[in-house]
Design a protein around this motif. Structure first.
Motif, short mmCIF file in Angstrom:
data_model
loop_
_atom_site.label_atom_id
_atom_site.label_comp_id
_atom_site.label_asym_id
_atom_site.label_seq_id
_atom_site.Cartn_x
_atom_site.Cartn_y
_atom_site.Cartn_z
N UNK A 50 8.78 -0.99 9.80
CA UNK A 50 7.93 -0.81 8.64
C UNK A 50 7.62 0.68 8.51
N UNK A 51 7.97 1.24 7.37
CA UNK A 51 7.73 2.66 7.09
C UNK A 51 6.76 2.76 5.92
N UNK A 52 5.67 3.49 6.12
CA UNK A 52 4.67 3.68 5.07
C UNK A 52 4.62 5.16 4.72
N UNK A 53 4.81 5.47 3.45
CA UNK A 53 4.72 6.84 2.96
C UNK A 53 3.71 6.87 1.83
N UNK A 54 2.70 7.73 1.96
CA UNK A 54 1.67 7.87 0.93
C UNK A 54 1.74 9.29 0.38
N UNK A 55 1.86 9.39 -0.94
CA UNK A 55 1.87 10.69 -1.61
C UNK A 55 0.57 10.82 -2.40
N UNK A 56 -0.16 11.89 -2.13
CA UNK A 56 -1.43 12.10 -2.82
C UNK A 56 -1.70 13.58 -2.98
N UNK A 66 8.32 0.11 14.69
CA UNK A 66 9.33 -0.92 14.86
C UNK A 66 8.82 -1.95 15.85
N UNK A 67 9.07 -3.23 15.54
CA UNK A 67 8.64 -4.32 16.41
C UNK A 67 9.54 -5.52 16.16
N UNK A 68 9.43 -6.53 17.00
CA UNK A 68 10.21 -7.75 16.79
C UNK A 68 9.56 -8.62 15.72
N UNK A 72 3.37 -7.35 13.14
CA UNK A 72 2.98 -6.41 14.19
C UNK A 72 3.38 -4.98 13.84
N UNK A 73 4.58 -4.83 13.29
CA UNK A 73 5.04 -3.50 12.89
C UNK A 73 4.15 -2.94 11.78
N UNK A 74 3.75 -3.78 10.83
CA UNK A 74 2.84 -3.34 9.76
C UNK A 74 1.50 -2.90 10.34
#
Length: 179
Positions: A50-56, A66-68, A72-74
Motif C-alpha cells: 500500500x503506497x500513500x502519496x499526499x500532495x498539498x 508491504x504486508x501479507x 495491515x499494510x494500510x
C-alpha cells in the motif's frame, strides 16, 4: 481532501475503500480541502503493498508499506504518515499555513537542446516538478519525508537552485552554484 484509490493486479473491496477514506480523513485538518491523496494497492504473489502519496500546497508526503494482509499494510502506511507528520509538525504547519500556492510555485523553465544518441548511458525516467523556494532545513525535511537521497530546491535566501543530499556517513550535504 480528494482521495483516489487504485488497485494494481487486485480488485479492491468496497469495505477496503471505505476504510481508506476513514483513515485518511483524519488528515483533513492538517492538509485542508485542496489536498490530493493517491492510494495505490499492488498485489505481488502473496505480498500486498500500500503506497500513500499526499500532495498539498506544493509538498509531497509519502508512505509505503508491504504486508501479507492488505489491511495491515494500510494501517502501517497510515501510521508511518502519522509519525512523519508528528515528527515534523511545527515545521510543516508553519510552512503550510504561511504560504499561498502562488508564492510557493516558481515557474518551470525548460532549456532546449538535442540529446546526443551516441552517449554510453540511457535516461530511463524523466521528471518535471516545480522548484519551490524554501530554507535548507525545509529542503532536508522534505527530502526525508519523501525518502529520497537528494532534493533540489530554490534557496529562499540566495534565490539560487540548490541540492541537499544524504551522505554515506549519515550527515547532509549542500550543493550550491558558484557565481
Amino acid at each position: 481532501m480528494k482521495i483516489t484509490i487504485t488497485g494494481r493486479k487486485v480488485n479492491l473491496r468496497d469495505s477496503f475503500k471505505e476504510r481508506v477514506n476513514k483513515k485518511l480523513t483524519k488528515f483533513d485538518k492538517v492538509f485542508g480541502d485542496d489536498a490530493e491523496a493517491t492510494v495505490t494497492v499492488t498485489l505481488e504473489k502473496d505480498r500486498k503493498t500500500v503506497e500513500i502519496t499526499v500532495r498539498s500546497k506544493g509538498y509531497i508526503y509519502r508512505a509505503e508499506e508491504t504486508s501479507s494482509d492488505m489491511d495491515d499494510a494500510l494501517d502501517s502506511a497510515v501510521d508511518h504518515l502519522s509519525r512523519q507528520m508528528r515528527k515534523n509538525k511545527t515545521k510543516l504547519s508553519k510552512r503550510i499555513k504561511a504560504d499561498s500556492a502562488a508564492q510557493i510555485f516558481a515557474p518551470i523553465e525548460e532549456e532546449g537542446g538535442a540529446v546526443d544518441e551516441e552517449l554510453d548511458f540511457q535516461i530511463v525516467r524523466s521528471k518535471k516538478f516545480a522548484v519551490m523556494p524554501m530554507s535548507i532545513d525545509e529542503a532536508v525535511l522534505q527530502m526525508n519525508m519523501l525518502g529520497h537521497q537528494f532534493y533540489m530546491f530554490r534557496n529562499d535566501f540566495s534565490n539560487e537552485i540548490n541540492v541537499v543530499y544524504r551522505r554515506k556517513d549519515g550527515n547532509y550535504g549542500l550543493i550550491e552554484p558558484e557565481n
